[in-house]
Write a protein that holds these residues in place. Structure first.
Motif, PDB file in Angstrom:
ATOM      1  N   ASN A 144      -2.893 -24.392   8.017  1.00  0.00           N
ATOM      2  CA  ASN A 144      -3.850 -26.262   7.867  1.00  0.00           C
ATOM      3  C   ASN A 144      -2.100 -26.289   6.641  1.00  0.00           C
ATOM      4  O   ASN A 144      -2.747 -27.972   6.734  1.00  0.00           O
ATOM      5  N   VAL A 145      -1.811 -25.457   5.588  1.00  0.00           N
ATOM      6  CA  VAL A 145      -1.180 -26.564   5.146  1.00  0.00           C
ATOM      7  C   VAL A 145       0.371 -27.321   5.753  1.00  0.00           C
ATOM      8  O   VAL A 145       0.453 -28.518   5.524  1.00  0.00           O
ATOM      9  N   MET A 146       0.694 -26.615   6.596  1.00  0.00           N
ATOM     10  CA  MET A 146       1.615 -26.930   7.595  1.00  0.00           C
ATOM     11  C   MET A 146       1.002 -28.038   8.772  1.00  0.00           C
ATOM     12  O   MET A 146       1.789 -29.105   8.831  1.00  0.00           O
ATOM     13  N   GLN A 147      -0.215 -28.266   9.082  1.00  0.00           N
ATOM     14  CA  GLN A 147      -1.231 -29.622  10.061  1.00  0.00           C
ATOM     15  C   GLN A 147      -0.959 -30.261   9.181  1.00  0.00           C
ATOM     16  O   GLN A 147      -0.596 -30.712   9.182  1.00  0.00           O
ATOM     17  N   LEU A 148      -1.477 -30.276   7.770  1.00  0.00           N
ATOM     18  CA  LEU A 148      -1.018 -31.309   6.934  1.00  0.00           C
ATOM     19  C   LEU A 148       0.168 -32.138   6.642  1.00  0.00           C
ATOM     20  O   LEU A 148       0.379 -33.458   6.126  1.00  0.00           O
ATOM     21  N   SER A 149       1.434 -31.139   6.977  1.00  0.00           N
ATOM     22  CA  SER A 149       2.701 -31.803   6.839  1.00  0.00           C
ATOM     23  C   SER A 149       2.945 -31.419   7.571  1.00  0.00           C
ATOM     24  O   SER A 149       4.508 -32.280   7.966  1.00  0.00           O
ATOM     25  N   GLY A 150       2.657 -31.727   8.769  1.00  0.00           N
ATOM     26  CA  GLY A 150       3.124 -33.130   9.892  1.00  0.00           C
ATOM     27  C   GLY A 150       4.230 -31.629  11.169  1.00  0.00           C
ATOM     28  O   GLY A 150       4.599 -31.553  11.450  1.00  0.00           O
ATOM     29  N   PHE A 151       4.023 -30.161  10.640  1.00  0.00           N
ATOM     30  CA  PHE A 151       4.560 -29.548  11.684  1.00  0.00           C
ATOM     31  C   PHE A 151       3.332 -27.964  11.595  1.00  0.00           C
ATOM     32  O   PHE A 151       3.556 -27.450  11.423  1.00  0.00           O
ATOM     33  N   PHE A 152       2.898 -28.321  13.029  1.00  0.00           N
ATOM     34  CA  PHE A 152       1.961 -27.268  13.761  1.00  0.00           C
ATOM     35  C   PHE A 152       2.561 -26.441  14.841  1.00  0.00           C
ATOM     36  O   PHE A 152       3.099 -27.731  15.593  1.00  0.00           O
ATOM     37  N   GLU A 248       9.536 -21.405   6.871  1.00  0.00           N
ATOM     38  CA  GLU A 248      10.677 -21.331   6.359  1.00  0.00           C
ATOM     39  C   GLU A 248      11.724 -22.376   6.906  1.00  0.00           C
ATOM     40  O   GLU A 248      12.604 -23.488   6.550  1.00  0.00           O
ATOM     41  N   ASN A 249      11.692 -22.168   8.730  1.00  0.00           N
ATOM     42  CA  ASN A 249      12.200 -22.297   9.463  1.00  0.00           C
ATOM     43  C   ASN A 249      12.232 -23.989   8.986  1.00  0.00           C
ATOM     44  O   ASN A 249      13.171 -24.972   9.718  1.00  0.00           O
ATOM     45  N   ASN A 250      10.669 -24.772   9.137  1.00  0.00           N
ATOM     46  CA  ASN A 250      10.591 -26.510   9.393  1.00  0.00           C
ATOM     47  C   ASN A 250      10.700 -27.108   8.034  1.00  0.00           C
ATOM     48  O   ASN A 250      11.590 -27.906   7.900  1.00  0.00           O
ATOM     49  N   ILE A 251      10.429 -25.861   6.573  1.00  0.00           N
ATOM     50  CA  ILE A 251      10.738 -26.431   5.636  1.00  0.00           C
ATOM     51  C   ILE A 251      12.266 -26.570   4.720  1.00  0.00           C
ATOM     52  O   ILE A 251      12.894 -27.096   3.905  1.00  0.00           O
ATOM     53  N   GLU A 252      12.920 -25.854   5.586  1.00  0.00           N
ATOM     54  CA  GLU A 252      14.660 -24.700   5.490  1.00  0.00           C
ATOM     55  C   GLU A 252      14.752 -24.829   3.954  1.00  0.00           C
ATOM     56  O   GLU A 252      15.352 -25.141   3.174  1.00  0.00           O
TER      57      GLU A 252
END
Ligand SMILES: [Zn+2]
Length: 264
Positions: A144-152, A248-252
């Motif tokens: 859900n933290v990724m969902q809220l950050s726009g990376f789902f 990690e891939n998405n936020i680098e």
């Protein structure tokens, strides 16, 4: 002195100068705030002992030129059980670092605040032998933290051929960012196998973020689901590792405290 007041949880704490602290506080009304607490490490400092990691407090911040200052804080919840139980505290370290990494200073996101607070409340209610619930709480946070950050990750359609995912043999492609049929990933070195149970859990724990009013209730419902869910340890560990790599891939950036979870 111009000030503002809000509730928040301390998600990062580091020493600054001889006797001060720099804190990152995830707040209800202002998102993440980085602030200095002057003299907080002096034996007689007014704020000494009131600015521990994971503390939920009512904060008064004073606007500053380069950085705001913590003028006062009133503890509301010190998450005693999390603090006193090393294994449970590892989960709190992980979700705090994750929140710190995926957020920028000064962007209000009430859903993020409630997701963090409800997960902390749940971790605080656990016993040492609730390992399954503990790990599921981490997974629902990651999702859900990724969902809220726009990376789902795509979990309903094959991320490569766009056909519906059937619960046969599937894989997760990190280069495409989602679940794919096994036959679609033959040339994709980033793909790893994923259990159907793992896909089902992702679908189950993903919260629809569109309705802000019921978001908090949806997190509470998730926590109820977690309390009853029976899942194999292998599936849980696979999912935590997979989600951490996806994050990690998405936020680098690396999430250092993932090692505390002992799943890698
Ligand atoms: Zn496909």
């Amino acid at each position: 002195m111009s000030t503002y007041r809000t509730q928040g949880i301390i998600i990062r704490r580091s020493n600054f100068g001889e006797s001060s602290l720099i804190l990152n506080v995830y707040t209800k009304d202002y998102g993440k705030i980085e602030a200095v607490a002057r003299s907080a490490r002096k034996p007689k400092g007014k704020l000494k002992g009131h600015l521990e990691l994971f503390l939920l407090s009512d904060f008064i911040f004073a606007y500053g030129k380069s950085i705001d200052r913590i003028a006062n804080s009133f503890s509301l919840e010190n998450y005693e059980n999390v603090k006193n139980n090393l294994n449970i505290s590892f989960g709190a370290y992980y979700i705090s670092e994750l929140t710190d990494r995926v957020t920028e200073n000064g962007y209000k996101n009430e859903r993020m605040y409630y997701l963090f607070k409800e997960t902390m409340d749940f971790l605080n209610s656990l016993c040492v032998d609730d390992a399954l619930k503990y790990y599921l709480a981490i997974i629902q946070y990651q999702i859900n933290v990724m969902q809220l950050s726009g990376f789902f990750p795509e979990i309903n359609k094959c991320v490569i051929c766009k056909e519906d995912i059937t619960l046969e043999e599937n894989a997760f492609s990190f280069s495409y960012g989602g679940v794919a049929g096994k036959k679609c990933v033959c040339n994709d070195d980033s793909a790893i196998d994923i259990d159907n149970d793992a896909i089902k859990i992702m679908r189950l724990l993903q919260i629809d973020k569109r309705d802000a009013n019921i978001y908090r209730n949806n997190i509470k419902n998730n926590i109820k689901i977690i309390s009853k869910l029976k899942v194999k340890k292998k599936t849980i560990f696979q999912l935590i590792r997979l989600m951490n790599k996806f994050i990690e891939n998405n936020i680098e950036r690396k999430i250092n405290s993932v090692v505390f979870l002992r799943v890698v």
